[in-house]
Design a protein around this motif. Structure first.
Motif, PDB file in Angstrom:
ATOM      1  N   ALA A 124     -82.579 -39.801 -62.637  1.00 45.65           N
ATOM      2  CA  ALA A 124     -82.364 -39.006 -61.435  1.00 45.65           C
ATOM      3  C   ALA A 124     -81.424 -37.843 -61.706  1.00 45.65           C
ATOM      4  CB  ALA A 124     -81.816 -39.885 -60.313  1.00 45.65           C
ATOM      5  N   ILE A 125     -80.345 -38.099 -62.425  1.00 44.78           N
ATOM      6  CA  ILE A 125     -79.382 -37.040 -62.726  1.00 44.78           C
ATOM      7  C   ILE A 125     -79.985 -36.017 -63.675  1.00 44.78           C
ATOM      8  CG2 ILE A 125     -77.186 -36.588 -63.910  1.00 44.78           C
ATOM      9  CD1 ILE A 125     -76.154 -39.200 -62.656  1.00 44.78           C
ATOM     10  N   ALA A 180     -71.651 -32.691 -66.347  1.00 41.16           N
ATOM     11  CA  ALA A 180     -70.556 -32.922 -65.407  1.00 41.16           C
ATOM     12  C   ALA A 180     -69.807 -34.192 -65.762  1.00 41.16           C
ATOM     13  CB  ALA A 180     -71.097 -33.022 -63.975  1.00 41.16           C
ATOM     14  N   VAL A 181     -68.561 -34.230 -65.391  1.00 37.55           N
ATOM     15  CA  VAL A 181     -67.750 -35.430 -65.565  1.00 37.55           C
ATOM     16  C   VAL A 181     -67.928 -36.305 -64.333  1.00 37.55           C
ATOM     17  CG1 VAL A 181     -65.403 -36.309 -65.712  1.00 37.55           C
ATOM     18  CG2 VAL A 181     -66.065 -34.309 -67.049  1.00 37.55           C
ATOM     19  N   ALA A 182     -68.292 -37.561 -64.554  1.00 40.11           N
ATOM     20  CA  ALA A 182     -68.437 -38.494 -63.443  1.00 40.11           C
ATOM     21  C   ALA A 182     -67.754 -39.779 -63.839  1.00 40.11           C
ATOM     22  CB  ALA A 182     -69.914 -38.742 -63.148  1.00 40.11           C
ATOM     23  N   THR A 183     -66.564 -40.025 -63.341  1.00 37.73           N
ATOM     24  CA  THR A 183     -65.827 -41.188 -63.796  1.00 37.73           C
ATOM     25  C   THR A 183     -64.896 -41.723 -62.719  1.00 37.73           C
ATOM     26  OG1 THR A 183     -64.230 -42.003 -65.427  1.00 37.73           O
ATOM     27  CG2 THR A 183     -64.132 -39.669 -64.911  1.00 37.73           C
ATOM     28  N   ILE A 184     -64.811 -43.022 -62.643  1.00 38.10           N
ATOM     29  CA  ILE A 184     -63.906 -43.667 -61.694  1.00 38.10           C
ATOM     30  C   ILE A 184     -62.472 -43.231 -61.963  1.00 38.10           C
ATOM     31  CG2 ILE A 184     -62.920 -45.911 -61.076  1.00 38.10           C
ATOM     32  CD1 ILE A 184     -65.683 -47.105 -61.340  1.00 38.10           C
ATOM     33  N   ALA A 185     -62.159 -42.998 -63.234  1.00 37.49           N
ATOM     34  CA  ALA A 185     -60.790 -42.622 -63.603  1.00 37.49           C
ATOM     35  C   ALA A 185     -60.487 -41.158 -63.321  1.00 37.49           C
ATOM     36  CB  ALA A 185     -60.565 -42.915 -65.087  1.00 37.49           C
ATOM     37  N   ARG A 186     -61.434 -40.447 -62.686  1.00 36.92           N
ATOM     38  CA  ARG A 186     -61.316 -39.036 -62.328  1.00 36.92           C
ATOM     39  C   ARG A 186     -61.480 -38.112 -63.530  1.00 36.92           C
ATOM     40  NH1 ARG A 186     -59.817 -38.221 -57.104  1.00 36.92           N
ATOM     41  NH2 ARG A 186     -58.868 -39.993 -56.031  1.00 36.92           N
ATOM     42  N   ASN A 187     -60.963 -38.476 -64.673  1.00 31.47           N
ATOM     43  CA  ASN A 187     -61.106 -37.640 -65.858  1.00 31.47           C
ATOM     44  C   ASN A 187     -61.718 -38.454 -66.994  1.00 31.47           C
ATOM     45  OD1 ASN A 187     -59.765 -35.112 -65.019  1.00 31.47           O
ATOM     46  ND2 ASN A 187     -57.981 -36.441 -64.819  1.00 31.47           N
ATOM     47  N   THR A 213     -71.209 -40.188 -56.385  1.00 36.48           N
ATOM     48  CA  THR A 213     -71.501 -39.324 -57.527  1.00 36.48           C
ATOM     49  C   THR A 213     -72.921 -38.794 -57.457  1.00 36.48           C
ATOM     50  OG1 THR A 213     -69.929 -40.524 -58.919  1.00 36.48           O
ATOM     51  CG2 THR A 213     -71.597 -39.207 -60.039  1.00 36.48           C
ATOM     52  N   LEU A 214     -73.876 -39.657 -57.153  1.00 35.41           N
ATOM     53  CA  LEU A 214     -75.268 -39.233 -57.084  1.00 35.41           C
ATOM     54  C   LEU A 214     -75.505 -38.240 -55.945  1.00 35.41           C
ATOM     55  CD1 LEU A 214     -76.947 -42.677 -57.794  1.00 35.41           C
ATOM     56  CD2 LEU A 214     -77.397 -40.588 -59.094  1.00 35.41           C
ATOM     57  N   SER A 215     -75.001 -38.565 -54.773  1.00 38.60           N
ATOM     58  CA  SER A 215     -75.339 -37.738 -53.610  1.00 38.60           C
ATOM     59  C   SER A 215     -74.504 -36.464 -53.518  1.00 38.60           C
ATOM     60  CB  SER A 215     -75.174 -38.562 -52.328  1.00 38.60           C
ATOM     61  OG  SER A 215     -73.831 -38.965 -52.150  1.00 38.60           O
ATOM     62  N   GLU A 216     -73.194 -36.565 -53.787  1.00 39.99           N
ATOM     63  CA  GLU A 216     -72.319 -35.414 -53.582  1.00 39.99           C
ATOM     64  C   GLU A 216     -72.203 -34.536 -54.823  1.00 39.99           C
ATOM     65  OE1 GLU A 216     -68.563 -36.709 -52.064  1.00 39.99           O
ATOM     66  OE2 GLU A 216     -69.474 -37.945 -50.484  1.00 39.99           O
ATOM     67  N   GLN A 217     -72.050 -35.144 -55.987  1.00 39.33           N
ATOM     68  CA  GLN A 217     -71.871 -34.351 -57.205  1.00 39.33           C
ATOM     69  C   GLN A 217     -73.193 -33.921 -57.815  1.00 39.33           C
ATOM     70  OE1 GLN A 217     -68.896 -35.446 -60.288  1.00 39.33           O
ATOM     71  NE2 GLN A 217     -70.665 -35.632 -61.651  1.00 39.33           N
ATOM     72  N   GLU A 218     -74.164 -34.853 -57.876  1.00 39.42           N
ATOM     73  CA  GLU A 218     -75.413 -34.567 -58.574  1.00 39.42           C
ATOM     74  C   GLU A 218     -76.551 -34.167 -57.641  1.00 39.42           C
ATOM     75  OE1 GLU A 218     -75.414 -34.233 -61.673  1.00 39.42           O
ATOM     76  OE2 GLU A 218     -73.512 -35.178 -62.192  1.00 39.42           O
ATOM     77  N   HIS A 219     -76.318 -34.162 -56.337  1.00 43.42           N
ATOM     78  CA  HIS A 219     -77.279 -33.668 -55.345  1.00 43.42           C
ATOM     79  C   HIS A 219     -78.612 -34.406 -55.396  1.00 43.42           C
ATOM     80  CE1 HIS A 219     -74.300 -30.560 -54.862  1.00 43.42           C
ATOM     81  NE2 HIS A 219     -74.432 -30.217 -56.135  1.00 43.42           N
ATOM     82  N   VAL A 220     -78.536 -35.724 -55.579  1.00 44.16           N
ATOM     83  CA  VAL A 220     -79.714 -36.582 -55.536  1.00 44.16           C
ATOM     84  C   VAL A 220     -79.844 -37.156 -54.130  1.00 44.16           C
ATOM     85  CG1 VAL A 220     -80.757 -38.709 -56.414  1.00 44.16           C
ATOM     86  CG2 VAL A 220     -79.564 -37.155 -57.983  1.00 44.16           C
ATOM     87  N   ASP A 221     -81.014 -37.025 -53.529  1.00 40.95           N
ATOM     88  CA  ASP A 221     -81.248 -37.550 -52.192  1.00 40.95           C
ATOM     89  C   ASP A 221     -81.334 -39.075 -52.242  1.00 40.95           C
ATOM     90  OD1 ASP A 221     -82.379 -37.308 -49.290  1.00 40.95           O
ATOM     91  OD2 ASP A 221     -83.848 -38.533 -50.383  1.00 40.95           O
ATOM     92  N   LEU A 222     -80.604 -39.744 -51.353  1.00 39.58           N
ATOM     93  CA  LEU A 222     -80.590 -41.210 -51.310  1.00 39.58           C
ATOM     94  C   LEU A 222     -81.089 -41.740 -49.966  1.00 39.58           C
ATOM     95  CD1 LEU A 222     -77.143 -41.920 -53.033  1.00 39.58           C
ATOM     96  CD2 LEU A 222     -79.420 -41.977 -54.071  1.00 39.58           C
ATOM     97  N   SER A 223     -81.904 -40.956 -49.285  1.00 36.28           N
ATOM     98  CA  SER A 223     -82.346 -41.356 -47.946  1.00 36.28           C
ATOM     99  C   SER A 223     -83.242 -42.595 -47.968  1.00 36.28           C
ATOM    100  CB  SER A 223     -83.068 -40.200 -47.258  1.00 36.28           C
ATOM    101  OG  SER A 223     -84.212 -39.796 -47.999  1.00 36.28           O
TER     102      SER A 223
END
Length: 372
Positions: free
Chosen positions: A63-64, A359-366, A91-101
């Protein structure tokens, strides 16, 4: 702030076109990746890692990869009610713009998790997860109109059952192209029933080992010919040897070599290849260009650690092409690359400055996954 998105299918859109370019179903894992280990972990020891990152994995890799290439992507999956699910959903919906409807949250359902440890050019994984609380067709219902669906034939309900249409059958009846893949069969059975489902698919993208096993052939080329008798678009990927394909609709046959790159982590490389091929097919590119583009996307991904973290965007592709064009290297290999990818000359100038990149996608923010 300028719009840094790039829509490679903008010229094909108009009234009546599908809402999405790609629709997917599958399991979303939380992937936690450790890299740069000095020693392999053994019983009773603790090993520190130089790098660590976390990201949505599983079908989220695909998806990403599709979304970063500018495809309007929708994903149906089960999500739990824990913090892992919160992170993956956001991460999927807001950062990567994947629709989760078409996705759903379920109470008291634990998110699937995979921990990956990269060491000495290889990796080991530990995974925990549970089946989706609902089967795909029940969860999805009538899928949205889409240009394509990408499915794993080993992970879906059988296609073409006259007594009950699956979500894939419904999507195809509504005009969606079905791009199918298949995983390794640990039983060694390689059931003919898997290939029987190709009657209900538009494309099939196995790797060489899977293709030869299912077709009972002795070479990737023979496997490709056998598959081309069963599905309109047959593609066989062959690792460092590249990819080959036959498109019965256009009458094209093509073979593209792999790029010479240091492959650090193959996680998600097949997903990136598939997303690139779907994009090229929906855009109407020549088969050789589709294979070259998908191979490039995969090559850009394997040079980095981390599955979906490594999926390239159009900014990465534009950077690579500009570097290649302006390089003073006049070796035969580099000149061959310039010829093979000259079709990007018509595309890259339309890519906006600052277009989507890894893009960086991590629970630890960095994330600090390293390429050591």
């Amino acid at each position: 702030m300028p719009d840094t998105t790039y829509d490679p299918l903008a010229g094909l859109r108009g009234p009546g076109t599908p809402d999405f370019d790609v629709f997917l179903w599958g399991t979303v894992f939380l992937d936690i990746i450790f890299t740069g280990l000095a020693d392999r972990p053994t019983g009773g020891t603790e090993v520190w890692a130089d790098g660590m990152g976390s990201s949505p994995g599983g079908t989220a890799n695909l998806a990403i990869a599709a979304s970063r290439l500018g495809l309007r992507t929708s994903l149906a999956a089960a999500f739990g009610d824990d913090n892992y699910a919160d992170f993956c959903w956001r991460t999927l919906s807001e950062q990567e713009h994947v629709d989760l409807s078409r996705s759903r949250r379920f109470d008291n359902w634990h998110s699937p998790v995979t921990m990956s440890v990269a060491y000495d050019g290889d990796r080991s994984m530990v995974t925990h997860g549970h089946p989706s609380p609902l089967p795909a067709t029940e969860l999805i219902g009538q899928p949205p109109r889409t240009g394509a669906v990408i499915v794993d034939l080993g992970d879906i309900e059988p296609l073409g059952d006259p007594s009950r249409s699956t979500w894939v059958d419904l999507a195809r009846k509504d005009g969606g192209l079905v791009f199918a893949d298949v995983g390794w069969d640990p039983t060694g059975t390689w059931s003919p029933q898997v290939l029987a489902q190709l009657d209900h698919c538009d494309a099939f993208l196995p790797n060489a080992g899977e293709a030869m096993a299912y077709t009972r052939t002795g070479s990737p080329q023979d496997a490709l010919y056998a598959l081309a008798d069963r599905v309109p678009l047959a593609i066989v990927t062959d690792g460092a040897a590249g990819a080959m394909g036959i498109d019965a609709k256009t009458g094209e046959e093509a073979r593209v070599p792999a790029l010479r790159v240091p492959a650090l982590d193959p996680t998600g490389a097949g997903d990136v290849f598939g997303a690139g091929l779907v994009l090229g097919t929906l855009a109407g590119w020549a088969l050789a260009d589709r294979l070259a583009f998908a191979t490039l996307c995969s090559a850009l991904a394997v040079q980095h650690f981390g599955g979906s973290l490594a999926a390239p965007g159009w900014g990465d592709i534009a950077d690579w092409w500009q570097d290649l064009r302006t390089s003073g290297d006049q070796s035969s290999y580099t000149r061959s690359l310039r010829r093979r990818y000259e079709f990007l000359d018509e595309i890259v100038p339309s890519v906006p400055v600052g277009a989507v990149r890894r893009a960086v996608a991590t629970i630890a923010r960095n994330a600090d996954v390293t390429n050591n």
